[in-house]
Every structure is written in structure tokens, then in C-alpha cells.
Design an enzyme around this catalytic site. Structure first.
Site, mmCIF file in Angstrom:
data_model
loop_
_atom_site.group_PDB
_atom_site.id
_atom_site.type_symbol
_atom_site.label_atom_id
_atom_site.label_comp_id
_atom_site.label_asym_id
_atom_site.label_seq_id
_atom_site.Cartn_x
_atom_site.Cartn_y
_atom_site.Cartn_z
ATOM 1 N N SER A 22 3.103 2.122 8.957
ATOM 2 C CA SER A 22 4.013 2.835 8.058
ATOM 3 C C SER A 22 4.216 4.299 8.413
ATOM 4 C CB SER A 22 3.505 2.727 6.622
ATOM 5 O OG SER A 22 3.486 1.388 6.199
ATOM 6 N N SER B 246 6.219 1.831 5.211
ATOM 7 C CA SER B 246 6.458 2.046 3.804
ATOM 8 C C SER B 246 6.790 3.502 3.480
ATOM 9 C CB SER B 246 5.218 1.625 3.008
ATOM 10 O OG SER B 246 4.074 2.383 3.379
ATOM 11 N N LYS C 75 4.442 11.571 0.394
ATOM 12 C CA LYS C 75 4.609 10.175 -0.013
ATOM 13 C C LYS C 75 3.950 9.962 -1.371
ATOM 14 C CE LYS C 75 3.752 5.496 1.850
ATOM 15 N NZ LYS C 75 3.193 4.765 3.016
#
Length: 603
Positions: free
Chosen positions: A175, A151, A77
Site C-alpha cells: 500500500s 490502500s 493516512k
């Protein structure tokens, strides 16, 4: 060459068969080039750099599978640093190029894993839906009209679509779990502080957690263990002893009627009920609990002073670059201006008051099982109402890190037309991460819904999570120690507990031993014999109690391994074959209890 889903067991088998990390790199590059979702990555590892990393790995560890993650491709990420690749947090104006890997990335690389790129996210990890990025919105691998979850959107899609074996996400409000649910994956959310956050752009620094997306619980836990470990450079890193959970009769807290909310998504509610039934079939005790104090704590994360912690993470950048923020993200973070120091302390007081209320609920249960998300939405619907609908996704996730829990999100199956997946999450007390894994894995395997977009992909036995050791010894009893029988008190007295009632494999025979009071059975194994399988019970006893049994067992009985009808082998009472000469065989009754009942019926 390589399987469609790159789980650890499949990769290890491919490498053992002669394929190399260089072969894998070419395969992954071809997969990325063929991907239909252009929004997965923000930055890809240049092809020549990825090939060079594979060659370097083969030079330092030439033996296949000689490192825990030898040649395993993973995505990161883009709020987690990878040396040489920009970190952007999905805000181009914020970008910087780190010289060092985040601690977790460095540990994974040392274990042999290969970074294939940096993945898209809701900007500054603010959101649970995956639409808040200037790089576009990654889409569900099952229907591109639907959100991917956020996210950690790109991370989940990279795994679910078969580009990476696993991916790193972060989790503040859910997330690392919601994208797993929306893409038929496992999401491992460690206890806050178990995995260090050094080199991670914070969202809410005090509650942020680095997470793992994987195809199986076993893979996710193995990867998390590589990342584990105290790091003094992280002020929130913690040292703690792993917490235990009961290995049997796990008490699972589920939503009571008044706290159920699925926002009219009947399919997701039905999948939650099916998960409850599956847990019960696996031997869990289902216990309704009051979710209200957990829900009220969840509301604090976005409707309380913790929003100010989001501003603390980016305050200098926001002061100079407010126009570079996604409008929804800017609205959320700028809401911090209405909170002051007094509000922060009052928020802490409220959280601790709610924690006290949750303790009463934890007296009833060992773990909680909740919907990972109560519903899902199309990208169009989310963009039309971005804050309210995003809030729906966090109804059953936002409390976890505020209270410091461990959590594992697992698939719960697909809706009625086999279209979109849902998920459930198991929550345990702080540092119950390993103890939680065995039941989560059993739940996932009972579902048989594959991994990611590969719905029919089998879950490898090699990734199966072993039952957590609870300090007790399993013991098979066949006769007078069965529940309700004369010697059962020898088990219950020292605190033994019943694990399950089951049957032996079919090649066991049962005899009545002569001159025993109370009457005792003699169980022997007779290879080649085919019978009904005999009714037995498996109990858990302390090592001390087990030792007393072994010491006090009279001849011709002894302790040996008994094969059960599921193929497992457990220590239990067996008889020496010489003792059955002339003894009455009672195998036909199917068990000692049934034989005793037949004798009593004779008067």
C-alpha cells in the site's frame, strides 16, 4: 509564489527568499479548495488551526529553514493518529479522537512539518486499489477513470496533485508502493521495525510499516530519517545496524521469463524492460532469478493465516459492527474464520521454508527489481471484480514485509501514448534502506519523468542521494595500473574492483616519463588546454591499499584530485609539472593504453 510541486528544495528556496509558512498555508488552502478530486481527504485540518500551527512554528523557530522540515506541509493516512483530528480508518462508526500524535507524526511535527489533513484509504487498509471507502474512490491524477492505487490512496493523490510535499501511508501488502506507481511518485517502504507503529491502527500488526510518498528519493529518505528510531512502546520496533550494498557493479535480480506476468498489459512490460536497460546503463549487472519462492510467500498474505491477523486487529469492532464494513473488506476479514492455531503455525513453517529457498536466489544478487504493479484498471473494472483484480496489483509486492525487506518504489515512465504511469520497486535485505537509496535515486533521475502530475518538473540537485559509503576509497588510474597492464595486480591483489572506465575533463595532458620501468605516464592539468579527454579507470580499493599507494608513489608522481568528464572529482595519479620538460607528449592518443598499443605495433 510556490512551485506547482512542493518538493523540499523548492520550499526551502521559497522560504529563503522571504516567503513564510503562513504564506504557504494560504497557498495550500487555495489548492485544496480548487482540487477536482473530492475523495482525497476524510478530514482536513481546519483553516484557522493550520494558520495557528504555522504561527506557532514561526514563534518557536523564527529563522527560516532552521528545522529539517520547517514549514513543510504533509498529509496523513487516516489510520495514523493526529492529535485533535479523528482517526476513522475509513469507517465512520469506528472513529475516535486521539489525544496524542502517533510517534511518527510527533517526530515530523517536532521537525517543523505541518499536518494539512487526514487522507482517504481502502477501509482498514485492506486493499491495493483505493475503491473500498465510504468516502469515495480517489482517482489517478492522470485519468479519473482509473484507480489511484491503495490502500494509501488519498495520501498518494495529495502529493501527486501538489497539495502536500509528502504524505504518510502504511504498507502491509504494497500500500505504500502501488499508489506511488500509479501517480508517478516515489514510495519509501522501510524495513519493518525501523519506523515505529505506535498510534497506527493495525492491519497485520506483525508486518505493518509506515511509509512515505514523495517526489524524489532524496526527499523521501530525509523524511523517513526524521521518523526513524526505536520506540519501546512498539513491540515490533527494532534496533539494527544499517546493511551495506556494493557501491558499484550492483547485481540486480530481474524476472525470468517463466515468472513474468503482466495480465496482458504490454505497455507495463515494455516499461519494466526499459527500466532493466536503464539499470544496466547505470553500471548494474542484470541477473535473472527465480521469483517462485517469493511469489509463493506473497500468496500467503491473503490466502493464508495472516488473514486472521487482520481480524485480530478489529475483532471486537467487527463482532458488534459487521454491517459497517465495506462489503469486500468484510468478506476478506471474515475469511479468517476458516483458520485456526494449527493453520497459523503451519503458515509460519511454510514461510520459513520459502525463506530458505529465497536465500539461494540472494546468493546470486544484491537487490531485486520488480514491477511495482504488473497492470492497472479502471474504477469500473475494479468494482466489477474487486478481489481478483486487486490481487493482480499485489503479485510483486505482498512478499516484502513477510520477509522483512527494505523497498523503494520509483517511477518507470509512461505508456506509449504518455497516458498512465508505471513503476518499478527495488528490494534490499533488512536495514539496507539507506544503501538502496543511491541507486534508486540514480534510476529515477535517469528517467526524467518529473514528479506526480508535473511530468516536466526537474529533480533538484539538492535532493540527490549521495553514493552509499561502502568502506572503500575511489582511485583514478591512468597508466600501468589500468586493467590488463603490468601493475594492475597492485589493485586486484588487495581486493580492489573496477568501478568504471571513463575519461578526464578535456584540459588534461599526458606525457611519457623518461627512465621509468615499466614506462609510466605523467598526467598534468593544463587550464585553457582543450584535448580529447584521456581514457582512465576508476577503481575502489581499501583504505589500507590506498595508504600503501600514497606511501610508495615515487617522485615526481603524487595523488591529487582529477576532474572527470562528468564533472566529478576523484583522487588519482598526477605528475609534478617540472618532470615533463623534454618528455614526449602522447595526449593525441587519447590514453596510455592506446599509446602503448601504438608502440607495440612498431615492432
Amino acid at each position: 509564489m510556490f512551485p506547482a510541486f512542493l518538493d523540499l528544495a523548492s520550499l526551502k528556496a521559497a522560504y529563503a527568499g522571504g516567503l513564510t509558512p503562513l504564506d504557504l498555508v494560504e497557498d495550500v488552502l487555495a489548492r485544496i479548495a480548487a482540487s477536482s478530486d473530492p475523495a482525497i481527504f476524510i478530514t482536513r485540518t481546519p483553516a484557522d488551526d493550520l494558520r495557528a500551527a504555522a504561527r506557532d512554528l514561526m514563534a518557536r523557530a523564527p529563522e527560516p529553514n532552521s528545522l529539517p522540515l520547517w514549514g513543510v506541509p504533509f498529509a496523513v493516512k487516516d489510520n495514523i493518529d493526529v492529535a485533535g483530528l479523528p482517526t476513522t480508518a475509513a469507517c465512520p462508526a469506528f472513529a475516535y479522537r486521539p489525544e496524542q500524535d502517533a510517534t511518527v507524526v510527533a517526530r515530523l511535527k517536532a521537525a517543523g512539518a505541518l499536518v494539512i489533513g487526514k487522507t482517504n484509504l481502502d477501509q482498514f487498509a485492506t486493499g491495493l486499489n483505493g475503491t473500498r471507502s465510504p468516502h469515495g474512490a480517489p482517482r489517478s491524477v492522470f485519468d479519473s477513470a482509473y484507480v489511484s492505487g491503495g490502500s494509501s490512496s488519498g495520501s498518494a493523490i495529495s502529493v501527486a496533485s501538489g497539495l502536500a510535499s509528502f504524505a504518510l501511508g502504511t504498507d502491509t501488502a504494497g500500500s505504500g508502493r502501488v499508489p506511488a506507481a500509479f501517480n508517478n511518485l516515489v514510495g519509501i517502504k522501510p524495513t519493518p521495525g525501523l519506523v515505529p507503529n505506535v498510534g497506527v491502527v493495525p492491519a497485520c500488526r506483525s508486518v505493518d510499516v509506515v511509509t512515505v510518498f514523495a517526489g524524489t528519493v532524496g526527499d523521501g529518505v530525509a523524511i523517513r530519517k526524521v521518523m526513524d528510531g526505536y520506540d519501546a512502546a512498539d513491540p515490533f520496533s527494532r534496533k539494527a545496524k544499517p546493511a551495506a550494498l556494493p557501491a558499484s557493479k550492483l547485481r540486480i535480480g530481474v524476472l525470468a521469463g517463466g515468472e513474468r506476468e503482466f495480465y496482458s498489459n504490454a505497455a507495463y512490460e515494455a516499461l519494466y524492460d526499459a527500466a532493466i536497460a536503464r539499470a544496466k546503463a547505470l553500471g548494474a549487472e542484470i541477473v535473472p532469478f527465480d521469483y517462485a519462492p517469493f511469489r509463493q510467500a506473497a500468496e500467503l498474505l491473503y490466502n493464508g493465516p495472516w488473514v486472521a491477523e487482520r481480524l485480530a486487529a478489529v475483532k471486537d469492532f467487527m463482532a458488534s459492527n459487521a454491517d459497517d464494513f465495506d462489503p469486500t473488506v468484510r468478506t476478506i476479514i471474515s475469511g479468517a474464520s476458516k483458520y485456526d492455531a494449527v493453520d497459523a503455525f503451519e503458515g509460519l513453517y511454510k514461510l520459513e521454508a520459502l525463506r530458505q529457498k529465497t536465500l539461494a536466489e540472494w546468493q546470486k544478487v544484491d537487490v531485486l527489481m520488480l514491477p511495482t504493479s504488473p497492470t492497472t484498471y479502471t474504477v469500473e473494472a475494479m468494482l466489477a471484480d474487486p478481489i481478483v483484480k486487486n490481487g493482480h496489483f499485489g503479485r510483486y509486492t505482498n512478499f516484502a514485509n513477510l520477509f522483512g525487506y527494505a523497498a523503494i518504489a520509483i517511477p518507470a515512465g509512461f505508456d506509449a501514448d504518455d497516458h498512465l504511469p508505471a513503476g518499478v520497486t527495488l528490494f534490499g535485505p533488512a536495514f539496507s534502506d539507506d544503501a538502496l537509496a543511491s541507486f534508486a535515486d540514480a534510476m529515477h533521475r535517469a528517467l526524467a519523468a518529473g514528479m506526480g502530475k508535473e511530468k516536466s518538473a526537474p529533480l533538484s540537485e539538492a535532493s540527490k542521494v549521495a553514493e552509499a559509503y561502502d568502506g572503500l576509497v575511489s582511485l583514478v588510474v591512468v597508466g600501468a595500473h589500468l586493467s590488463g597492464m603490468p601493475l594492475n595486480h597492485e589493485l586486484t591483489g588487495p581486493g580492489g574492483r573496477l568501478l568504471k572506465a571513463c575519461r578526464t575533463a578535456p584540459d588534461y595532458r599526458l606525457f611519457v616519463l623518461p627512465n621509468t620501468t615499466p614506462p609510466k605516464p605523467g598526467l598534468i592539468r593544463a587550464p585553457g588546454f582543450t584535448g580529447p579527454g584521456l581514457a582512465v579507470e576508476v577503481w575502489k580499493v581499501t583504505p589500507e591499499a590506498f595508504g600503501r599507494f600514497v606511501q610508495n608513489i615515487p617522485a615526481p608522481l603524487g595523488i591529487g584530485k582529477i576532474t572527470l568528464d562528468d564533472g566529478s572529482q576523484v583522487s588519482g595519479f598526477l605528475c609534478e609539472p617540472y618532470a615533463i620538460e623534454g618528455a614526449r607528449e602522447v595526449t593525441e592518443f587519447g590514453g596510455w593504453r592506446q599509446y602503448i598499443a601504438s608502440e607495440k605495433s612498431k615492432g
